[in-house]
Design a protein around this motif. Sequence first.
Motif, PDB file in Angstrom:
ATOM      1  N   PRO A  62       0.813  -1.224   0.000  1.00 20.37           N
ATOM      2  CA  PRO A  62       0.000   0.000   0.000  1.00 20.37           C
ATOM      3  C   PRO A  62       0.844   1.271   0.000  1.00 20.37           C
ATOM      4  O   PRO A  62       0.499   2.247  -0.680  1.00 20.37           O
ATOM      5  CB  PRO A  62      -0.816  -0.129   1.289  1.00 20.37           C
ATOM      6  N   PHE A  63       1.959   1.261   0.731  1.00 22.70           N
ATOM      7  CA  PHE A  63       2.776   2.462   0.835  1.00 22.70           C
ATOM      8  C   PHE A  63       3.361   2.877  -0.514  1.00 22.70           C
ATOM      9  O   PHE A  63       3.577   4.061  -0.773  1.00 22.70           O
ATOM     10  CB  PHE A  63       3.904   2.248   1.848  1.00 22.70           C
ATOM     11  N   TYR A  65       1.997   2.996  -3.297  1.00 18.98           N
ATOM     12  CA  TYR A  65       1.054   3.819  -4.058  1.00 18.98           C
ATOM     13  C   TYR A  65       1.328   5.313  -3.813  1.00 18.98           C
ATOM     14  O   TYR A  65       1.244   6.119  -4.737  1.00 18.98           O
ATOM     15  CB  TYR A  65      -0.387   3.487  -3.675  1.00 18.98           C
ATOM     16  N   TYR A  66       1.648   5.655  -2.580  1.00 15.21           N
ATOM     17  CA  TYR A  66       1.936   7.057  -2.267  1.00 15.21           C
ATOM     18  C   TYR A  66       3.215   7.512  -2.967  1.00 15.21           C
ATOM     19  O   TYR A  66       3.274   8.607  -3.532  1.00 15.21           O
ATOM     20  CB  TYR A  66       2.079   7.237  -0.755  1.00 15.21           C
ATOM     21  N   LEU A 120      -0.973  12.482   3.192  1.00 15.84           N
ATOM     22  CA  LEU A 120      -1.469  11.107   3.349  1.00 15.84           C
ATOM     23  C   LEU A 120      -0.420  10.209   4.009  1.00 15.84           C
ATOM     24  O   LEU A 120      -0.765   9.348   4.827  1.00 15.84           O
ATOM     25  CB  LEU A 120      -1.869  10.526   1.995  1.00 15.84           C
ATOM     26  N   ASN A 124      -0.921   8.326   7.351  1.00 18.84           N
ATOM     27  CA  ASN A 124      -0.697   6.878   7.396  1.00 18.84           C
ATOM     28  C   ASN A 124       0.185   6.494   8.580  1.00 18.84           C
ATOM     29  O   ASN A 124      -0.091   5.518   9.296  1.00 18.84           O
ATOM     30  CB  ASN A 124      -0.056   6.429   6.076  1.00 18.84           C
ATOM     31  N   ASN A 139      -5.315  -1.114   6.331  1.00 16.14           N
ATOM     32  CA  ASN A 139      -4.342  -0.467   5.443  1.00 16.14           C
ATOM     33  C   ASN A 139      -4.089  -1.360   4.228  1.00 16.14           C
ATOM     34  O   ASN A 139      -3.096  -2.070   4.138  1.00 16.14           O
ATOM     35  CB  ASN A 139      -3.035  -0.206   6.187  1.00 16.14           C
ATOM     36  N   LYS A 141      -4.201  -2.064  -0.204  1.00 18.28           N
ATOM     37  CA  LYS A 141      -3.884  -1.402  -1.465  1.00 18.28           C
ATOM     38  C   LYS A 141      -5.093  -0.623  -1.989  1.00 18.28           C
ATOM     39  O   LYS A 141      -4.941   0.470  -2.550  1.00 18.28           O
ATOM     40  CB  LYS A 141      -3.445  -2.446  -2.494  1.00 18.28           C
ATOM     41  N   THR A 143      -7.381   0.838  -0.195  1.00 21.62           N
ATOM     42  CA  THR A 143      -7.496   2.072   0.581  1.00 21.62           C
ATOM     43  C   THR A 143      -6.503   3.112   0.085  1.00 21.62           C
ATOM     44  O   THR A 143      -6.848   4.286  -0.128  1.00 21.62           O
ATOM     45  CB  THR A 143      -7.237   1.793   2.075  1.00 21.62           C
ATOM     46  N   ALA A 144      -5.243   2.705  -0.108  1.00 24.28           N
ATOM     47  CA  ALA A 144      -4.217   3.631  -0.569  1.00 24.28           C
ATOM     48  C   ALA A 144      -4.547   4.184  -1.957  1.00 24.28           C
ATOM     49  O   ALA A 144      -4.422   5.390  -2.206  1.00 24.28           O
ATOM     50  CB  ALA A 144      -2.856   2.936  -0.582  1.00 24.28           C
ATOM     51  N   CYS A 148      -5.313   8.144  -2.893  1.00 22.90           N
ATOM     52  CA  CYS A 148      -4.523   8.841  -3.926  1.00 22.90           C
ATOM     53  C   CYS A 148      -5.421   9.365  -5.039  1.00 22.90           C
ATOM     54  O   CYS A 148      -5.238  10.487  -5.528  1.00 22.90           O
ATOM     55  CB  CYS A 148      -3.455   7.913  -4.487  1.00 22.90           C
TER      56      CYS A 148
END
Length: 233
Positions: A62-63, A65-66, A120, A124, A139, A141, A143-144, A148
Motif C-alpha cells: 500500500p505504501f 502507491y503514495y 497522506l 498513514n 491499510n 492497497k 485504501t491507498a 490517492c
Amino acid sequence: MNWTNNGTTDQGLTNVSYEDHIYYPNTFQAWVSALQGFIIFAGAGLGLAAYLCSSAAELCSPFSYYIINIFLADLMLAVFESLMVVEKYYGHWILGRTTCTTALFLFLCGEGVVGNIHFLVSLNRTWAMFFPLHFRRNNTKRTAAGLCAQVWLGTVVAISVWLSFNFPYVVEPIGHCRLQVAAVRTVSIIMMPVFVTPTIFIIAIYPVLWRKHQAQRRIRENMQMEKGQFHLA
C-alpha cells in the motif's frame, strides 16, 4: 498594446519592453530552470523506474502507491520547469495564453498533489502508530489507491476552477506566465487550504510521532530488560 524592441544583448536576443516594463533575456536563469527541470525529471523518473523494477511484493505494498503518485506529480513539475526555460531564455512568455494556463495547471497540480500525498503519508504513519490493530486490518492497497485517487481528483478540480477564473486576466502579450492572484484574490484565498493545510499538519504531527516512537522504544527496551532478568533468575 504593443511590444517595443530596445536593442540586442550580447547573446543576440532582443530586449523587449511592454508598457513600463523592460524584459531582458536571461540565459543564466534559463540554465537554472533547465537544471531544476532535469534534476526533478531525473529524480522522479529514476525513482519511478526503480519502483516499477522492484520485486512484486514491494511494488504491491500500500505504501508504494503514495511514492509512485509523488513521482508522477514530480514529473508534472519537471515539464513546468522545462517551459520556464523558454520564458527565462527570451525574457518574456512567447508561447501564448493557453500554454501559459497549461503550465500553471502543471505547476499547481504538481505542487498540490505532492503536498497532499505527503499529508497522506503523515496520516498513514499517525494511523499506524496510534491505532496499530485497526491499521493492520484496513491499510490495504485499495485504501491507498482510493485515497490517492481522491487527492488527484480534488486537486485537478480545484486547480481547474481556480485557473478558469484566472484565464480572462491572462492577456497577450504576456510578460511573465504567472497566476494573477490579485485579480482573483477571493478564489485564491479559498484555494490556499489545498497547499497550506497539508504543510501545517505535517509540521504539527511529526513531533507527536517522534514522541510516540520514543515512548514505544522505551517500552520495548524495558520489556527486553525484564525478559533478560527473568532468564537470569
